[in-house]
Every structure is written in structure tokens, then in C-alpha cells.
Design a protein around this motif. Sequence first.
Motif, mmCIF file in Angstrom:
data_model
loop_
_atom_site.group_PDB
_atom_site.id
_atom_site.type_symbol
_atom_site.label_atom_id
_atom_site.label_comp_id
_atom_site.label_asym_id
_atom_site.label_seq_id
_atom_site.Cartn_x
_atom_site.Cartn_y
_atom_site.Cartn_z
ATOM 1 N N TRP A 400 55.617 41.556 96.958
ATOM 2 C CA TRP A 400 54.770 42.730 96.779
ATOM 3 C C TRP A 400 54.338 43.228 98.155
ATOM 4 C CZ3 TRP A 400 53.947 45.732 92.721
ATOM 5 C CH2 TRP A 400 54.204 45.225 91.439
ATOM 6 N N GLN A 401 54.218 44.551 98.301
ATOM 7 C CA GLN A 401 53.846 45.148 99.579
ATOM 8 C C GLN A 401 52.761 46.197 99.355
ATOM 9 O OE1 GLN A 401 57.605 46.792 100.804
ATOM 10 N NE2 GLN A 401 58.485 44.799 101.362
ATOM 11 N N TYR A 402 51.850 46.310 100.328
ATOM 12 C CA TYR A 402 50.837 47.364 100.252
ATOM 13 C C TYR A 402 51.024 48.320 101.431
ATOM 14 C CZ TYR A 402 48.072 45.213 104.040
ATOM 15 O OH TYR A 402 47.645 44.724 105.260
ATOM 16 N N TRP A 403 50.518 49.562 101.258
ATOM 17 C CA TRP A 403 50.664 50.588 102.296
ATOM 18 C C TRP A 403 49.398 50.645 103.136
ATOM 19 C CZ3 TRP A 403 54.390 53.384 104.422
ATOM 20 C CH2 TRP A 403 54.060 54.501 105.199
ATOM 21 N N GLY A 404 49.573 50.571 104.447
ATOM 22 C CA GLY A 404 48.454 50.675 105.362
ATOM 23 C C GLY A 404 48.939 50.864 106.774
ATOM 24 N N SER A 405 48.202 51.664 107.544
ATOM 25 C CA SER A 405 48.589 51.943 108.939
ATOM 26 C C SER A 405 50.021 52.442 109.017
ATOM 27 C CB SER A 405 48.398 50.694 109.810
ATOM 28 O OG SER A 405 47.060 50.276 109.796
ATOM 29 N N SER A 406 50.387 53.310 108.086
ATOM 30 C CA SER A 406 51.690 54.003 108.098
ATOM 31 C C SER A 406 52.877 53.080 107.901
ATOM 32 C CB SER A 406 51.869 54.793 109.409
ATOM 33 O OG SER A 406 50.814 55.723 109.566
ATOM 34 N N SER A 407 52.695 51.935 107.262
ATOM 35 C CA SER A 407 53.835 51.059 106.974
ATOM 36 C C SER A 407 53.496 50.164 105.784
ATOM 37 C CB SER A 407 54.195 50.203 108.197
ATOM 38 O OG SER A 407 53.125 49.327 108.514
ATOM 39 N N TRP A 408 54.548 49.524 105.289
ATOM 40 C CA TRP A 408 54.397 48.600 104.167
ATOM 41 C C TRP A 408 54.215 47.180 104.682
ATOM 42 C CZ3 TRP A 408 53.576 50.376 99.425
ATOM 43 C CH2 TRP A 408 54.016 51.660 99.093
ATOM 44 N N HIS A 409 53.290 46.444 104.082
ATOM 45 C CA HIS A 409 52.991 45.063 104.487
ATOM 46 C C HIS A 409 53.059 44.153 103.262
ATOM 47 C CE1 HIS A 409 51.243 46.650 108.291
ATOM 48 N NE2 HIS A 409 50.851 47.642 107.491
ATOM 49 N N SER A 410 53.725 43.021 103.392
ATOM 50 C CA SER A 410 53.821 42.096 102.256
ATOM 51 C C SER A 410 52.476 41.415 102.023
ATOM 52 C CB SER A 410 54.898 41.045 102.515
ATOM 53 O OG SER A 410 54.557 40.237 103.628
ATOM 54 N N PHE A 411 52.204 41.070 100.775
ATOM 55 C CA PHE A 411 50.999 40.305 100.452
ATOM 56 C C PHE A 411 51.319 39.345 99.312
ATOM 57 C CE2 PHE A 411 50.799 43.861 97.496
ATOM 58 C CZ PHE A 411 50.299 43.315 96.320
ATOM 59 N N ASN A 412 50.511 38.314 99.199
ATOM 60 C CA ASN A 412 50.728 37.274 98.199
ATOM 61 C C ASN A 412 49.836 37.486 96.989
ATOM 62 O OD1 ASN A 412 52.611 35.852 99.817
ATOM 63 N ND2 ASN A 412 50.937 34.850 100.921
ATOM 64 N N ARG A 413 50.360 37.137 95.845
ATOM 65 C CA ARG A 413 49.532 37.112 94.647
ATOM 66 C C ARG A 413 48.442 36.050 94.822
ATOM 67 N NH1 ARG A 413 51.033 38.105 89.856
ATOM 68 N NH2 ARG A 413 48.777 38.106 89.605
ATOM 69 N N THR A 414 47.348 36.183 94.072
ATOM 70 C CA THR A 414 46.269 35.218 94.184
ATOM 71 C C THR A 414 45.748 34.883 92.805
ATOM 72 O OG1 THR A 414 44.023 34.830 94.994
ATOM 73 C CG2 THR A 414 44.638 37.113 94.570
ATOM 74 N N THR A 415 45.361 33.624 92.628
ATOM 75 C CA THR A 415 44.755 33.201 91.363
ATOM 76 C C THR A 415 43.237 33.270 91.442
ATOM 77 O OG1 THR A 415 44.775 30.887 92.101
ATOM 78 C CG2 THR A 415 46.668 31.666 90.827
ATOM 79 N N ASN A 416 42.712 33.628 92.609
ATOM 80 C CA ASN A 416 41.258 33.682 92.791
ATOM 81 C C ASN A 416 40.752 35.122 92.803
ATOM 82 O OD1 ASN A 416 41.111 30.868 93.063
ATOM 83 N ND2 ASN A 416 41.665 31.009 95.226
ATOM 84 N N ASP A 417 41.468 36.006 92.116
ATOM 85 C CA ASP A 417 41.106 37.412 92.145
ATOM 86 C C ASP A 417 41.474 38.037 90.805
ATOM 87 O OD1 ASP A 417 40.284 39.865 93.064
ATOM 88 O OD2 ASP A 417 42.064 40.263 94.246
ATOM 89 N N ILE A 418 40.744 39.067 90.442
ATOM 90 C CA ILE A 418 41.145 39.892 89.296
ATOM 91 C C ILE A 418 42.006 41.018 89.848
ATOM 92 C CG2 ILE A 418 40.358 41.409 87.475
ATOM 93 C CD1 ILE A 418 39.623 38.552 86.967
#
Length: 665
Positions: A400-418
Amino acid sequence: MRIVPSVPLSAEAGHLLTISNFNRAVVSGTDVPIEVLSSSHSTQLFQTPSGTINHGTWKDDSKSLALNLYCRLEPGMIYDFCFTVTNPDTDQSAADVRIVAKAGGDSVSLSNRTIVGQAFDVETAPMYVKKGSFTKFSATSSGLNPCYKNDLITISFTIDVDIACDPPITVTGLMGTKLLSNLSLDSFAAITELQSTGEFVFKWGRNISRGDHTVTFTIENDNTYKNHSVQMNIERLKLKSPISTVIVKAPAISGQSVTQQTTWPGVQTSVNVKFKINADQYSPDTNGAITLSGLPSSWFGAYPIGARKKGIECSIPPFPTITPATNSSNSTNSSNSTSSSSSTNSSNTTDSASNATTVNVSDTYILYTKEMVSSRFPSVNGNNAEHLACVRYSYDDSTWQYWGSSSWHSFNRTTNDIEFIAFVVHPGGNTSAMPPSQKLMDIDVGISDSASDVKVGPVKPGSSLSRCASALDLEVEGDFLKPSAFRLKTSSHPMTATGQDTSIVLYPQATLPMDAEISVDFYMVNPITTISSGFSTTISLLGTSNCAALPSAVVGSLTAEFLQVLTAKAVQSSPFPCSVNTIAVLFSTNFHVRGMHTNTITLFSELFSPVGTQSVYDLIESEDDGNLYHHVVGPTVTLSSNAFTLEVANGHNLIAGVEYQFSFN
């Protein structure tokens, strides 16, 4: 045996010694070896009719031993000898053993003595068989918990007799349990037969000597309270132990407690529930489930997104049409973005179709994350909505990737978040809500329209959003998003959960530990009450599984306060008579004020009076962009009966605990 004849005895004279009345003696065969002791006057005394020296002939029907003389027995001389028989398997008194010297002669009782001249010892008398007993007996358990599957039962006992003959030994009193292993006696395995529930018969294949012994085996405990009366029985020897008690506890929930983050009415709160269970096998294999019941009927609520006068930094590419990779079958919207370059942690996209390189990615989505975006996604613009982020899935990198600072960045799923996906972004920046109760690459998707007032769309030229931060691409209206399905915040052990009416059902994904603290966190919305004493509800826990049911146990109470104004302050610009006076009101409440015409804010004072016949006053818009978040949207207030009343504009909610202001002349 010792014989001292008073007359000569010999074969020539026709003498035949017959020793009889060996009550219930067991002898194998007819020829019995005779051992002549060194204390005897002669060493060769008897023979069989066939001539075998120092042997006698056993007659089982009369339990007697015939001794043909080999040599002359002299009067007054001592003749000591012995032979072996097997005692019967149950106790009896000593036999009246008798001897006769010749056929037709008179029999004489043999004296029962240990040694001639000493007192009689009954245990050495011929054919005396002692009644055995258990002098000690105890049964212990390694675990008292219901359904415990590795309960090691240890039976320790002491017997005062030697046990031969390999008699079957029965252990009884464990009704309702399941035998999981063979029994072993003194670390040697035995052959075990299950006679009936809770009754085990085993054969050891060895003699059991007088003294201390230990039997061990493993069982699965009952699923209810049980006071087992354990006993050992050797029926063949009529040997029965005392009773020893092994207890299985009643299934129970203990150590339960509940805490909530806030008691403000209508406000989302984090709730923590702690408890322990004493039953084993609460797992998916046994359909184990823990139900938390008694929640208020409106407990499953919406999450605030923190987006007032903010937006979402996003990238909206031209979406070329390509076929996703094979592993994309879980995605419902498989349109793909374009990429002009890539880095270790991100794939960059561009709006230029001429030099775009197609990459295998999903549609662009709006992700809700309970954790602050600024904490979880550090590259996102600081003026981004506090809980919304622009994301996509890369099939090439399986990330999974999120958009920020004009580019896509990978991020990890978390079990400690809704987290859940709320919107899909279409070309041009328009969005549509995701349908409920689906999954995209294991992320839940979908929102409930009935409790969600958030709308996401392109920036409108000249809007206040465009003045705040030009880097934001999408504007956001509304404050609350409700996912289409309930999910936990966190849990100390792997679980899934569903929300059902006024309850939560927890499904363990692995076996829950016994007698260890289990902690579950979830979000709920406190109910709104008009009762001045507030609201309170008692919640309870109960457990179900294919093994043991855990009875309902009260956990504690959840409460909600009465609706209140937390802070209120009014200031004026001029104290002079007949001058135009700007009234500025600052206030905060302990509840959310939803933006609709039925919700109003009233400022009352006996000093208020209209200017002439004017009853409607325009709000003064703040010139300070930094205060826009705290500025109430009206646009007017109405004066009536010494009170100014402000209608909160539709779609512009007031968040609990935040200080707002409105001003008018």
C-alpha cells in the motif's frame, strides 16, 4: 519344614511321608523340587517313584505333597528341608498342615513355628496370606481448569503387600473426562483399556513390591465443576484404596474491568475491557466466542475526521486502462495509475500522459486512519485532514502507498489502528463512497451513509481551502465518517469482532490463555441523555464454545454526562451609550452540535435589546485564517426576548471540547 522322628523311618519299612492341607496352594506340575538345608542330618532325603532325588510328588486335588524316602531317617535327628508353592491371590488364615508317615497311619499336625523354641509368628505359618491394604493414597492434578487438555493426573500410593500375578488394576472416579494417554506405573508404560467414561483398567506386566509407587496419565478435564472421587481397585486381590478428591473448577470469567476515555455525551470514546477466563480451548477450532453485552443502543458511531477548512493532498492521474496482475482479484476497482519514476519506498506518478509509464496499481482511494495522519504518514502536507489520506495499492510491489510531498510512499498495515477505505477517486477529482462490507487487500472498505456527512471532491477555485494551502488537491466537507462494519481498536490476543445491536462478539484467532489477562480496546459513541444525572449502563461478558460455557459476569458500567456548556465568555467592543457594539462570543460544549437548522446556540441577557426594529444580525467573518477552524458558520443571529439565537449551518458541525466564536454588531 523340620521333622524330628521318634522312630526310624525308611522305605524298606514301607514308610511314605505325606504332608497335606496346603489350603489353596498353587503348584505347577507334579514333581516338586526339595531343597535340603545344611542344618539337616542328611542331604539326600527323598525321591520320586521314578527315582529323581530330592523331589516330591504334588497332588493338587488334596493339596498335598507325597515324599518317598531315599535314606533312613534316624530317631531324634533333625531333618530340615523346604519347597515352594504359590500363595492364592486373596487373603486367608494359616492352614493346619498335617503329616502322616505311612499309608493308613495317623496324621499329626505340624507345629507352626518360626524357629523351634521361639514364639509363633503368624506371617511365617504355612498358607497364611496377608490381607493387603493401601497405607497411603492420593491423587493430584496439574490443572484444575475446565476443558484443560493436558491435565497430568498423578496417583501416589503405598501398599503393604507384594503383588504378583499381574492382576488388572482399575482407576475409577473420573467421569466426564477424556483419557489422552496410556497409564504408566513407576515410569513404565502399562497396557490401558478404557472400560467406561472415567474408568481405566491397566495391566503393568510386572510384580509390584511393597512400598511406594506412582501412576501417571493425561486427561482432558470436564467442562463443568466436578469433585472427582478417585479410587484404585485390584479386584482380584480384593484390594481397594481410599478415595482421593480431584477437583475441576467451574467455568468462570474473573478479573473483569472496564474504563472509558471520556464520558461526554454523543462523543466517541475509547473503551478498554480487561478479563480472564479459566477454561481451556477457547479457539477457532471450538467455535470459541466472548460476547460483551449491555452496550447502549447507539454505541456504534462515527469517527471525527478533523478536516474543517482542510483537504486531502492527492494525485489524480489520467488512469490508463491496463490489466492488473493475477493477485489483484480481491480489488473491486482495478484501474491503474501512471508512473514516471520510482524509488525504494515509493512509485511516483505524473499527470502527463505523453511521457507516463504505466505501472500495475489500483485505483486511488481515500483511507480513513484513526491514528493522526501527521504521525502515521510523515510526508503528508501539514494542512491535510487529520484522519484522511490518499492511497493506492501497488501490485508490482505488493504494498500500500500513500501520496505526500509529490510522490507515493509505501506504508504498512497496522493492527493497532482503525482503518477503512471510504471513497474511490475518479478522474477529475470526483469521488464516490465505497460500498459497504467489502475488503480490498485485507483492508475493510465502505461507509454507512446514515451516519457519515463527509464529502470529498475537487478544490473549488477561490474557496477558503485554496487560500489555506495550495498543495491540497481535494476539498473535504463534513466531520464524521462511520465504517460499514464494526472493528476493534486493539486486543492483547489475536481476535476478530462483530458489532451486533447492543453487543460485541469477539472471536479468538488462536487459543486464549487460561488465567491470564486479556485486554480489548474499541471505540463507541456515548449516548446523549437529557437526564441531569446522566446515563449509565451495566455491561457483561459471557463465553461460548464447543467445550465450556462461561457464565455471564458483570464487567462494570459505562456512563455519559448530561449535556453541558463547558466554557462561555462574551466580550464587547464598546461600553459607550448608543454606540455600535460588536459582541464576540466564545464557548465550548461537552457534546457535538450537528449542523442542522434544529440545532441552535442561544446567548441570553436581560440587557440585550434590539436596535430599533432590527431582529436579524449578520455574523462578522473572521479576518484571521488561523481562526477559521473556530469560527461558527451562521450566517446570521436572531434577537428575540432578550436572547440572540444562532442556527448552526447545515453541514458545519461543532466539535465537543473545541472553543468556537461568533461575532455580530
